[in-house]
Design an enzyme around this catalytic site. Structure first.
Site, PDB file in Angstrom:
ATOM      1  N   SER A 126      46.895  33.094  31.270  1.00  0.00           N
ATOM      2  CA  SER A 126      46.097  33.053  32.165  1.00  0.00           C
ATOM      3  C   SER A 126      44.640  31.575  31.568  1.00  0.00           C
ATOM      4  O   SER A 126      44.632  32.003  30.404  1.00  0.00           O
ATOM      5  CB  SER A 126      45.017  34.085  32.989  1.00  0.00           C
ATOM      6  OG  SER A 126      43.937  34.692  33.245  1.00  0.00           O
ATOM      7  N   TYR A 139      42.176  43.361  30.288  1.00  0.00           N
ATOM      8  CA  TYR A 139      42.943  42.356  30.623  1.00  0.00           C
ATOM      9  C   TYR A 139      42.522  41.154  29.658  1.00  0.00           C
ATOM     10  O   TYR A 139      43.993  40.528  29.402  1.00  0.00           O
ATOM     11  CB  TYR A 139      41.900  41.829  32.673  1.00  0.00           C
ATOM     12  CG  TYR A 139      42.766  40.989  32.982  1.00  0.00           C
ATOM     13  CD1 TYR A 139      43.759  40.927  32.839  1.00  0.00           C
ATOM     14  CD2 TYR A 139      42.181  39.656  32.279  1.00  0.00           C
ATOM     15  CE1 TYR A 139      44.274  39.788  33.877  1.00  0.00           C
ATOM     16  CE2 TYR A 139      42.496  38.360  33.357  1.00  0.00           C
ATOM     17  CZ  TYR A 139      43.686  38.346  33.747  1.00  0.00           C
ATOM     18  OH  TYR A 139      44.389  37.250  33.868  1.00  0.00           O
TER      19      TYR A 139
END
Length: 266
Positions: A126, A139
């Site tokens: 990401s 995360y």
């Protein structure tokens, strides 16, 4: 292909089928991959945190094909909330899905790749593997870890002809925003982080599902190009905000980036 039941995973699987690959698609919910099966994909029930399911899926693949040419580690989710509010059991589960699931599949499928001296491992990280956001500590910890893990793996496998590619999606139109916002709202408990948690949940909901993000097909095209390229890049940043946010963090520094993130919270 893991995490193939929705979003980017499903789009990537469709593209690889279109490219002519024999595609095994893995997810916890097999029925959500019926459309991929209709296109020729082979569904596998697989929770990447359950070692018996991972090993059973790999046995099926090895028995039927002898090994894979491409492994796409895409399964993942976003755990959001204040570090003080999130139990460590939930944090460990985030690591199990986003990091250790990819690691176990890689370990099991690597021997056949090494024997053939060929193969490509694509790890979907990401832009969150290079930047950070408010209340996203766990995360981002997993995505930063997957980035570093992938870089080291690339060096290990280069002598064996196995390539490792990192794909860093930006803001993609999937169910990520709704799931993350719902998770945040569960943590609004009147405690010291309730106000900021509401603010982050509102911002997250506004960011997704309103045409602000990029269609998952963009990431599917990137993966397709990477696996077909004779010499793929080590990493691809793609989708809205990915290159911009990574650039701001890299060139303008942490303090400027902090102010940018906090300004989005109102």
């Amino acid at each position: 292909m893991t995490g193939a039941s929705s979003g980017m995973g499903k789009a990537i699987a469709r593209q690889l089928l279109k490219d002519g690959y024999r595609v095994y698609v893995a997810a916890r919910s097999v029925d959500k991959m019926d459309d991929l099966a209709a296109l020729g994909a082979i569904p596998l029930r697989m929770d990447v945190t359950m070692n018996d399911q991972v090993e059973a899926g790999v046995r099926t693949i090895l028995d039927e094909t002898g090994g894979v040419d491409v492994l796409v580690n895409n399964a993942g989710f976003g755990l959001y909330g204040a570090v003080e509010d999130i139990p460590l059991d939930e944090a460990r589960y985030q690591l199990e899905v986003n990091l250790f699931g990819a690691a176990r599949l890689t370990q099991l499928l690597l021997p056949a790749m090494r024997d053939r001296k060929a193969g490509t491992i694509v790890n979907i990280t990401s832009m969150g593997g290079k930047v950070y956001t408010l209340l996203g500590a766990w995360y981002h910890a997993t995505k930063h870890a997957l980035e570093g893990w992938s870089d080291s793996l690339r060096l290990e496998l280069a002598p064996f002809g196995v390539r490792v590619v990192i794909v860093e999606p930006g803001l993609i139109e999937t169910g990520f925003g709704d799931v993350s916002a719902a998770s945040l709202m569960k943590r609004v408990n009147g405690g010291p982080y309730s106000e900021v948690t509401r603010a982050v949940a509102r911002t997250t909901q506004k960011s997704y599902g309103h045409g602000r993000g990029t269609d998952p097909s963009v990431i599917a095209d990137v993966v397709s190009r990477a696996v077909r390229s004779p010499r793929p890049r080590t990493r691809y940043a793609a989708g809205r905000y990915a290159k911009m946010m990574i650039g701001v963090r890299k060139w303008l520094g942490d303090r400027v980036f902090d102010r940018l993130i906090l300004s989005q919270m109102g």
